[in-house]
Design a protein around this motif. Sequence first.
Motif, short mmCIF file in Angstrom:
data_model
loop_
_atom_site.label_atom_id
_atom_site.label_comp_id
_atom_site.label_asym_id
_atom_site.label_seq_id
_atom_site.Cartn_x
_atom_site.Cartn_y
_atom_site.Cartn_z
N GLY A 57 -8.31 5.13 -3.82
CA GLY A 57 -8.94 4.80 -2.44
C GLY A 57 -9.77 3.95 -2.75
N THR A 58 -8.88 2.79 -3.20
CA THR A 58 -10.23 1.30 -3.41
C THR A 58 -9.75 0.90 -3.07
OG1 THR A 58 -7.68 0.68 -5.00
CG2 THR A 58 -9.82 0.74 -6.30
N ARG A 59 -8.55 0.56 -1.51
CA ARG A 59 -8.71 -0.04 -0.34
C ARG A 59 -9.94 0.78 1.20
NH1 ARG A 59 -2.55 -0.39 1.53
NH2 ARG A 59 -1.39 0.80 -0.94
N PHE A 60 -9.77 1.30 0.57
CA PHE A 60 -11.27 1.74 1.84
C PHE A 60 -12.75 2.28 1.02
CE2 PHE A 60 -7.30 3.54 3.97
CZ PHE A 60 -7.06 2.55 4.47
N LEU A 91 -11.11 10.97 4.37
CA LEU A 91 -11.27 9.96 5.58
C LEU A 91 -10.89 10.79 7.42
CD1 LEU A 91 -10.20 6.92 4.25
CD2 LEU A 91 -12.64 7.34 4.64
N LYS A 128 -5.60 -0.45 6.03
CA LYS A 128 -6.78 -0.20 6.94
C LYS A 128 -6.62 -0.39 8.42
CE LYS A 128 -10.59 -2.07 4.41
NZ LYS A 128 -11.86 -2.71 3.88
N ASP A 185 -1.06 9.50 2.50
CA ASP A 185 -1.09 8.42 2.87
C ASP A 185 -0.12 8.18 5.37
OD1 ASP A 185 -2.67 7.30 1.87
OD2 ASP A 185 -1.34 5.57 0.96
N TYR A 192 -4.81 2.56 10.24
CA TYR A 192 -5.04 3.35 10.27
C TYR A 192 -6.03 3.59 11.06
CZ TYR A 192 -9.71 6.76 9.12
OH TYR A 192 -10.91 6.92 9.16
N THR A 242 -14.49 6.00 0.10
CA THR A 242 -14.29 6.74 -0.69
C THR A 242 -14.84 6.46 -2.54
OG1 THR A 242 -12.76 5.00 -0.97
CG2 THR A 242 -11.40 6.60 0.25
N LYS A 301 -9.55 9.75 -0.88
CA LYS A 301 -9.32 9.10 1.02
C LYS A 301 -9.09 9.91 1.91
CE LYS A 301 -4.97 7.02 -0.39
NZ LYS A 301 -4.35 5.97 -1.57
N GLU A 302 -8.31 11.12 0.97
CA GLU A 302 -7.26 12.17 2.20
C GLU A 302 -8.90 12.50 2.26
OE1 GLU A 302 -7.44 11.73 -1.32
OE2 GLU A 302 -4.99 11.04 -1.35
#
Length: 294
Positions: free
Chosen positions: A16-19, A31, A262, A133, A265, A23, A28-29
């Motif tokens: 989940g590094t993008r968030f 969120l 992002k 995702d 999302y 995270t 990230k699941e």
Amino acid sequence: MPHKPFKAVIPAAGLGTRFLPATKAMPKEMLPVVDKPAIQYVVEEAVDAGISDVLIIIGRNKNALSNHFDSVPELESNLVKKGDQDRLAKVQESSDLADIHFVRQGEPKGLGHAVSRARAHVDDHPFAVLLGDDLIDERDKLLARMLGEYDKRGATVIALMEVDPEQIHLYGTAAVEPTDDPDVVKVTGLVEKPKKEDAPSNLAIIGRYVLDPKVFDVLEHTEPGRGGEIQLTDALQELANMEDGGVYGVVFRGRRYDTGDKVEYIKAILQLAADRDDLGPDLRPWFKEFAAGL
Ligand code: G1P
């Protein structure tokens, strides 16, 4: 011989590094998309397609996920005392949804590796894989359609969607041939995240798969591919070319929300909230006003 009821497998072991930093201590699941964690939509989708057994492949930060699908006696008794039936129902919804199991991925060695961790639970039966995702609108019954196609063809079925060629490098991409059904194609080749100029088509794999259990044998010898990870796409490429294999694609033309990026999302939250009876009437006029001021 008829197969056992389909089980669902949801890989949720990504970093989940993008968030980050959201995270850092939470998968990230988890969120929220409006007011539910993304993974709950995915479990609900599986249940809606008739699946009651769900295996979640977890990485680090397992607790938030398992707690979410478990009961919370102190919170529930507090809501009972207050007579707050609505919120009580919301709390209990996720624990009553399905029979949920967890297995650890161990090391994050890629999606193919995560799926291979489901072997003991799924055994020698076809199963669905749903990636958190991608959210599919509940009005568009993609998974049920794919399960039906598996039963009709007795072979692996993946979900494909036409995307802008500029975006194809973000997806597994399929080379296909038509079948008699305009929304079903035979997959002749697959490439994980090709450059635009190398892409065999603009048909992207979106995160829904109904896999024949032969994929487990293939994954055992699938070498690390793109990004040094064991790619599910590479295993499916081999399966597509096996005499007793075969892969079909259902071309999805419905509503998909991407929560892995992002901007997408945020769009997903706005679209889903605008469609809701409890939030839409307040939100929609505000959107117009806000957009007019941009
Ligand atoms: C994964 C798959 C890719 C697929 C995508 C769909 O990639 O490897 O083939 O197109 O999911 O969301 P990821 O987005 O996890 O990097």
